[in-house]
Design an enzyme around this catalytic site. Structure first.
Site, short mmCIF file in Angstrom:
data_model
loop_
_atom_site.label_atom_id
_atom_site.label_comp_id
_atom_site.label_asym_id
_atom_site.label_seq_id
_atom_site.Cartn_x
_atom_site.Cartn_y
_atom_site.Cartn_z
N CYS A 146 38.19 81.32 50.12
CA CYS A 146 37.70 82.17 49.18
C CYS A 146 36.16 82.07 49.00
CB CYS A 146 38.20 81.55 47.74
SG CYS A 146 39.75 81.67 47.35
N HIS A 186 32.41 83.53 42.42
CA HIS A 186 33.73 83.68 42.72
C HIS A 186 34.79 83.78 41.60
CE1 HIS A 186 37.77 83.75 44.72
NE2 HIS A 186 37.97 82.47 44.27
N ASN A 218 42.37 87.16 41.37
CA ASN A 218 41.56 86.18 42.47
C ASN A 218 41.72 87.11 43.80
OD1 ASN A 218 40.35 84.56 44.61
ND2 ASN A 218 41.31 82.76 43.41
O1 UT7 Z 1 40.14 80.63 44.63
C1 UT7 Z 1 40.41 79.48 45.19
C2 UT7 Z 1 40.21 78.33 44.27
N1 UT7 Z 1 41.30 78.21 43.39
C3 UT7 Z 1 41.05 78.18 41.97
O2 UT7 Z 1 39.89 78.00 41.58
C4 UT7 Z 1 42.22 77.93 41.20
C5 UT7 Z 1 41.88 76.45 40.38
N2 UT7 Z 1 42.83 76.12 39.19
C6 UT7 Z 1 43.08 76.98 38.35
O3 UT7 Z 1 42.66 78.06 38.06
C7 UT7 Z 1 44.02 76.56 37.26
O4 UT7 Z 1 44.43 75.21 37.44
C8 UT7 Z 1 45.24 77.35 37.11
C9 UT7 Z 1 45.34 78.67 36.50
C10 UT7 Z 1 45.92 77.60 38.58
C11 UT7 Z 1 46.40 76.41 36.32
O5 UT7 Z 1 45.84 76.30 34.94
P1 UT7 Z 1 45.98 74.57 34.51
O6 UT7 Z 1 45.53 75.00 33.13
O7 UT7 Z 1 45.21 73.89 35.42
O8 UT7 Z 1 47.44 74.34 34.37
P2 UT7 Z 1 48.35 73.50 35.02
O9 UT7 Z 1 48.53 73.72 36.59
O10 UT7 Z 1 47.84 72.11 34.82
O11 UT7 Z 1 49.74 73.50 34.55
C12 UT7 Z 1 50.16 73.52 33.05
C13 UT7 Z 1 51.38 73.94 32.63
C14 UT7 Z 1 52.42 73.20 33.70
O12 UT7 Z 1 53.37 72.89 32.93
P3 UT7 Z 1 53.92 71.28 32.71
O13 UT7 Z 1 53.80 70.60 33.95
O14 UT7 Z 1 52.62 70.92 31.68
O15 UT7 Z 1 55.04 71.34 31.81
C15 UT7 Z 1 52.96 74.34 34.49
O16 UT7 Z 1 54.11 74.19 35.17
O17 UT7 Z 1 51.64 75.41 32.96
C16 UT7 Z 1 52.82 75.55 33.96
N3 UT7 Z 1 52.65 76.98 34.63
C17 UT7 Z 1 52.89 78.02 34.05
N4 UT7 Z 1 53.52 78.24 32.93
C18 UT7 Z 1 53.47 79.48 32.75
C19 UT7 Z 1 52.00 76.95 35.68
N5 UT7 Z 1 52.09 78.23 36.03
C20 UT7 Z 1 52.52 78.94 35.11
C21 UT7 Z 1 52.74 80.34 34.83
N6 UT7 Z 1 53.17 80.58 33.75
N7 UT7 Z 1 52.56 81.22 35.51
#
Ligand code: UT7
Length: 331
Positions: free
Chosen positions: A122, A258, A288
């Site tokens: 990225c 980004h 992304n």
């Molecule tokens: O380009 C390279 C760099 N990449 C990035 O910059 C990505 C960086 N990370 C992010 O953008 C965020 O961490 C995400 C968008 C990937 C995730 O957001 P988050 O607020 O960090 O969520 P999380 O990973 O902490 O997950 C929260 C909850 C989890 O459930 P539990 O464990 O709390 O029950 C996940 O299983 O959301 C759940 N979850 C979803 N729910 C519905 C994860 N993906 C999904 C989904 N739909 N697609």
């Protein structure tokens, strides 16, 4: 770096054209509700993404890149053979070799110069832009096409809701030209660059396959961990570029980050003390697109009339590696 002598003659790499290309197929968040346990509301609120483009079955990264490059040539009003080099950032090249860059070179009808790929995921476009700047400043090339192009849809695990809803395909390109400068920050062109990587963080964002392991693999990400690094590292690299140039954040007209997550984008802007009105945001429409995200945003930002000649622009990105960095320039 700033030169204290106002009459100092330096070479600056100035952007003279931009272009982008997005595949025809647009996929709205709601489409994912049919196949995985997710919702438009979750994707929108956690990432800011509303839709993304996916390449057609027979469309490859070099196809996307060629369209973006042709648009940039039209914008600059020059021909392919006026270019000395192509630096193409991608992690999803068509073939193991030759490079996607040489494929684009041939498709453009460019019969001279040289072309190569850069792989920093990225952050790829930032690394490519910084390398292109070095080619120009060192006199090895006068005009360089810098492209970011990706087909991340090819490395998605469609059953992994934590990743498959976040990425999209696309390409963007800019053309840099050597122009004389004074060494002052009033010069047009690239004013500072700042690159970093730290391979100890390999496991938080990677593809679990590759040529040497005899597989293609899928993207794997510990999103929360990547998020934790992102805001802090992006703000500090943007700050480092500003310091190298002897400038401050209040002199910045546009942040072009980004486009991974609106919360990372706004968190970084806040850390830099800049309002969202000065940030180019395309994540809602593109998702992304990895190395393509910044050149896409630069080209869209120009087309929207946001970025104007003379504006100070800071771009920053982070991705797998981890690799991250920033480029500060005056348009
Ligand atoms: O380009 C390279 C760099 N990449 C990035 O910059 C990505 C960086 N990370 C992010 O953008 C965020 O961490 C995400 C968008 C990937 C995730 O957001 P988050 O607020 O960090 O969520 P999380 O990973 O902490 O997950 C929260 C909850 C989890 O459930 P539990 O464990 O709390 O029950 C996940 O299983 O959301 C759940 N979850 C979803 N729910 C519905 C994860 N993906 C999904 C989904 N739909 N697609």
């Amino acid at each position: 770096m700033t030169d204290s002598s106002s009459s100092a003659r330096v070479t600056r790499a100035v952007i003279i054209g931009t272009g982008h290309y997005l595949p025809e197929r647009v996929v709205e968040n709601a489409e994912f509700e049919k196949t995985i346990d997710t919702s438009d509301e979750w994707i929108r609120s956690r990432s800011g993404i509303e839709r993304r483009h996916f390449a057609a079955e027979d469309e490859t990264t070099s196809d996307l890149a060629t369209h973006a490059a042709q648009a940039a040539l039209r914008d600059a009003g020059i021909e392919a053979n006026d270019i000395d080099a192509i630096v193409l950032a991608t992690s999803t090249a068509d073939l193991t070799f030759p490079s996607a860059a040489t494929m684009v070179q041939a498709r453009l009808g460019m019969e001279r110069g040289f072309a190569f790929d850069v792989q920093a995921v990225c952050a790829g476009f930032i690394f490519a832009l910084s390398n292109a700047n070095a080619l120009i400043v060192s006199g090895q090339a006068r005009r360089v096409m810098v492209i970011g192009a990706e087909t991340f849809s090819r490395i998605m695990d469609w059953s992994d809701r934590g990743t498959c809803v976040l990425f999209g395909d696309g390409a963007g390109a800019v053309i840099l030209e050597a122009q004389p400068g004074t060494g002052e920050t009033s010069d047009r062109g690239i004013l500072a660059t700042d690159l970093h990587s730290d391979g100890r963080f390999r496991d938080i964002l990677y593809v679990d396959g590759g040529v040497s392991t005899q597989s293609t693999g899928f993207l794997r990400m510990q999103g929360r961990e990547v998020f934790r690094h992102a805001v802090e590292k992006l703000a500090s690299t943007a700050q480092a570029s500003l310091e190298k140039a002897g400038m401050t954040a209040d002199q910045v007209d546009w942040v072009v980050p980004h486009q991974a997550n609106i919360r990372i984008i706004s968190g970084t802007a806040k850390k830099l003390g800049l309002p969202m009105e000065r940030v180019v945001v395309t994540v809602q429409d593109h998702g992304n697109t990895s190395a393509a995200s910044i050149p896409l945003a630069l080209s869209v930002g120009r087309a929207r009339g946001q970025i104007k000649t003379g504006d100070v622009v800071v771009t920053e990105a982070i991705g797998g590696g981890l690799a991250w960095g920033s480029v500060l320039l005056r348009w």
